[in-house]
Design an enzyme around this catalytic site. Structure first.
Site, short mmCIF file in Angstrom:
data_model
loop_
_atom_site.label_atom_id
_atom_site.label_comp_id
_atom_site.label_asym_id
_atom_site.label_seq_id
_atom_site.Cartn_x
_atom_site.Cartn_y
_atom_site.Cartn_z
N LYS A 1 0.85 -1.18 0.00
CA LYS A 1 0.00 0.00 0.00
C LYS A 1 0.89 1.24 0.00
CE LYS A 1 -3.94 1.81 2.67
NZ LYS A 1 -4.73 1.62 3.91
N HIS B 1 -0.13 4.41 0.51
CA HIS B 1 -0.68 5.53 1.26
C HIS B 1 -1.05 5.02 2.65
CE1 HIS B 1 -4.06 3.43 -0.60
NE2 HIS B 1 -4.79 3.84 0.42
#
Length: 588
Positions: free
Chosen positions: A474, A476
Site C-alpha cells: 500500500k 498511502h
C-alpha cells in the site's frame, strides 16, 4: 339541564374520538408487522429448495414413498375404448384419476411423481393444461417431481426448464428427472440461476434390463459409467451451490441433484451410494411391478441413517382396490426396511468397535470430535468420492472456505486455540505459549489469525499480537505490506487452513526472517497426512517441518478422522474402510 346535556355529550364524543385514535395507532403499528410476517412466510415457502422441501415432508409424515401419477389410457378406460374418446373426455378422466389418488394417499407420501408422457399422450390441446391442473391440486407441502427425463443444452435446455417450472406459463413443478449424458451444460439450467430452489434426479442406472448396454460399461480409469455419473452428480451439485446464492438459510444446503438407480439392481445401488456419498438422494424405481425387492434395495442404497432413498410406486398404488390403504402399507414396509438398515449398521459398528485394535495415533480428543461434527454440519467436511488436484480420488473433502458466518468462525477459532493449548511444541513447561504474535498470511490466514487470537484470549486469558500481510504493498496511509502488531525480534506463529504444497508457508517464513522475526511454528486446521507422491514418502507438512525446522500442528489429521469414524454410530464400516484404504495407499 340543556347545559348539562351538552357537556355530557361533548365528554362522550371526546372519549369516542380518543378510542378511535388509539385504535388507529394500534392498527398502524400491528398491520405492517402482520403483513411483513405473511410476506416472510410466503418468501420462505417459495425459497425452500426442492430437496429441503422433500426432507421436511419426510420428517413430517415419516415416509419415503413417492406415488407416481401415470394416467395410462388403459387404466382410464379399462374397456379399451380410450382412443375413441374425445381429448376433453380423456383429460377429464385423467384429472379425476389423479385427483382420487392424491386425495387417498396424501397422508402417506413424501412426494408425487407425475409422468409428463402420459399427459402429453392425452392430446395436443389439453394434455399439458391437465398436467398443470393435477400439479396445482397437490398440497403445497408435498414436493412434485416431474418425470420428463430431459437432456439438451443451451436455449433448448432453458426452454425445457421454463416449461417445467414456470408459473403460469409452465406446469410449476418443484423438481425434474434429467438425462446427464450431455454433461453439466444439460443439467445446470434446471438447478442454477432463477431455478436455484429447484432440484433434479439424473438417470444413473435405470431399472430396465437394457440399461446395462451403456450404463454398465467399464470406464478406462476403472469403475462403470453409472459410477462415474454418480460421482459427477455430486460434483455438479456442489458446483450449482457454489455458483448460486444459498437457498435454505444457514447450515449446509442439501444437494441439488439426486440419482435415479433401479431397485432391481442392488449391486448398482450399493456402488452408486458409495460413489455419491451418504447425503445424495436416490430415486429407486422398480419395487413392485418390475420385481425389485424392497428390503434388498434399502439395504444396498440407503445411508447409515436409513434415509437418502425415495421409493416411487405407480401401478402398485393406482391399481389397488384401496389406494390409500396400499400407500399406507407401502410406507410402513419401507419404514420397516429402514429400521433393519439402521440396526444392521449399528450392530456392525458395535462389533467392529469391540474387536478392533485402536491405534494410538487415532485417539480423538473432545475438541477434535466437536470440530469434526461441526465441520460436517457446516458442509466443510464431506464424504463421498472426490477427484483432487493431484488426480487422487479421495473418500473425503475439506473446504475451510465454508466456515462463513460469525458463529462458524467463533467455533473455528476455539478449535484452533484448543489444538494450540494441547500441543507440546507450542507450550512451555510453565503452561505459556512459545510465541508472541500470530501471523495470518493473506487471504484466508487473515480471518483465521484474528479469530485464533480472540479465542486464545477469551478461553485461556492469553493475549498475543496479531499481524497479517497484503498481497500488494500500500503506497498511502500506513503503507507497506504488513499490518498489525510489530514482529521484529518477536516469536511468530503462522496460522493457515491447510498445507497443500507448502509454497505459501515457505514464502511467509522467508518474509518473516527478512524482517527479523522468529517463526516458531505453523497451526493449520487439517493435516491430510498424505505422501506428496508415491515416489516421495513424506507429506508436504513433514517437508515444511523438516526444511524450515519448525513444528506444524493441526486441529485434526487423517488418523483422527479414522478414529472419529470408528467411534461414531452415524457412519458405516464401508466409509471407514474407504478412508483406511486411502490412508494405506497414500498416507505417511
Amino acid at each position: 339541564m340543556r347545559i348539562f346535556y351538552h357537556r355530557n355529550y361533548q365528554e362522550r364524543w371526546i372519549k369516542v374520538t380518543l378510542h378511535c385514535i388509539l385504535l388507529s395507532l394500534l392498527l398502524l403499528h400491528f398491520v405492517p408487522i402482520t403483513l411483513a410476517s405473511l410476506e416472510e412466510d410466503s418468501m420462505s415457502d417459495s425459497q425452500s429448495s426442492f430437496f429441503g422441501k422433500l426432507e421436511s415432508r419426510i420428517a413430517q409424515v415419516d415416509s419415503h414413498l413417492c406415488v407416481g401419477l401415470d394416467p395410462h389410457i388403459n387404466e382410464l378406460f379399462p374397456d379399451g375404448d380410450g382412443h375413441s374418446k374425445s381429448e376433453e373426455e380423456r383429460c377429464d378422466r385423467a384429472y379425476e384419476f389423479c385427483k382420487r389418488l392424491i386425495d387417498a394417499t396424501a397422508p402417506y407420501v413424501a412426494a408425487y411423481k407425475p409422468n409428463a408422457a402420459f399427459f402429453e399422450a392425452l392430446g395436443p390441446n389439453l394434455g399439458i393444461s391437465t398436467l398443470r391442473k393435477v400439479i396445482a391440486s397437490i398440497p403445497p407441502s408435498i414436493p412434485t417431481l416431474l418425470d420428463v427425463k430431459r437432456g439438451d443444452i443451451g436455449t433448448t435446455a432453458q426452454a425445457y426448464a421454463e416449461s417445467c417450472y414456470d408459473d403460469p406459463n409452465g406446469v410449476n413443478a418443484d423438481g425434474v428427472t434429467l438425462s446427464p449424458l450431455m454433461g453439466w451444460d444439460s443439467v445446470s439450467p434446471f438447478i442454477t440461476g432463477k431455478y436455484s430452489c429447484k432440484g433434479a434426479f439424473v438417470l444413473c442406472k435405470t431399472s430396465n434390463p437394457g440399461s446395462n448396454d451403456l450404463l454398465s460399461l467399464e470406464m478406462g480409469h476403472g469403475g462403470t459409467l453409472y459410477e462415474t455419473i454418480a460421482r459427477l452428480a455430486q460434483t455438479w451439485s456442489d458446483r450449482a451451490i457454489s455458483e448460486s446464492a444459498a437457498v435454505d438459510g444457514s447450515g449446509p444446503e442439501p444437494p441439488r441433484l439426486g440419482l435415479v438407480v433401479g431397485a432391481t439392481d442392488p449391486l448398482a445401488l450399493s456402488k452408486s451410494r458409495k460413489a455419491c456419498g451418504p447425503d445424495m438422494w436416490i430415486l429407486a424405481p422398480g419395487v413392485g411391478a418390475q420385481g425389485g425387492d424392497l428390503e434388498e434395495a434399502c439395504k444396498a442404497g440407503m445411508n447409515e441413517k436409513g434415509t437418502g432413498m425415495l421409493i416411487p410406486v405407480s401401478r402398485g398404488v393406482s391399481g389397488a382396490s384401496d389406494p390409500g390403504a396400499e400407500a399406507k402399507s407401502l410406507r410402513d414396509a419401507i419404514n420397516a426396511a429402514r429400521r433393519l438398515v439402521v440396526e444392521a449398521h449399528k450392530t456392525k459398528k458395535r462389533k467392529h468397535h469391540d474387536t478392533c485394535i485402536v491405534d494410538t495415533d487415532q485417539h480423538v480428543a473432545p475438541y477434535q470430535k466437536e470440530f469434526l461434527e461441526f465441520s460436517l454440519e457446516q458442509g466443510v467436511l464431506k464424504f463421498g468420492s472426490f477427484v483432487l488436484k493431484s488426480g487422487r480420488t479421495s473418500p473425503y473433502f475439506f473446504n475451510a472456505g465454508l466456515f462463513a458466518s460469525g458463529a462458524a468462525l467463533y467455533k473455528l477459532g476455539k478449535a484452533y486455540a484448543a489444538s494450540i493449548m494441547s500441543s507440546k511444541e507450542l507450550m512451555d513447561g510453565d503452561g505459556k505459549v512459545t510465541f508472541d504474535v500470530i501471523f495470518g498470511p493473506a487471504y484466508k490466514g487473515i480471518s483465521l489469525g484474528a479469530v485464533v487470537c480472540a479465542a486464545l484470549y477469551h478461553d485461556y486469558g492469553i493475549d498475543v499480537g496479531f499481524a497479517y500481510d497484503r498481497k500488494e504493498a500500500k503506497d498511502h496511509g500506513e503503507g507497506g505490506k504488513l499490518v498489525g502488531a510489530p514482529m521484529e525480534n518477536k516469536r511468530v506463529l503462522i496460522v493457515d487452513d491447510v498445507i497443500t504444497a507448502g509454497t505459501a508457508i515457505r514464502e511467509s517464513h522467508d518474509m518473516l526472517i527478512k524482517i527479523g522475526a522468529k517463526p516458531v511454528g505453523v497451526s493449520i486446521a487439517l493435516d491430510r497426512a498424505e505422501k506428496r507422491s508415491l515416489e516421495d514418502p513424506i507429506s508436504s507438512i513433514q517437508a515444511v517441518a523438516r526444511d524450515l525446522s519448525i513444528p506444524v500442528i493441526s486441529i485434526v489429521s487423517l488418523p483422527q478422522l479414522q478414529g472419529f469414524l470408528r467411534d461414531s454410530l452415524d457412519f458405516g464400516d464401508d466409509l471407514l474402510e474407504q478412508v483406511t484404504e486411502y490412508r494405506s495407499q497414500y498416507g505417511v
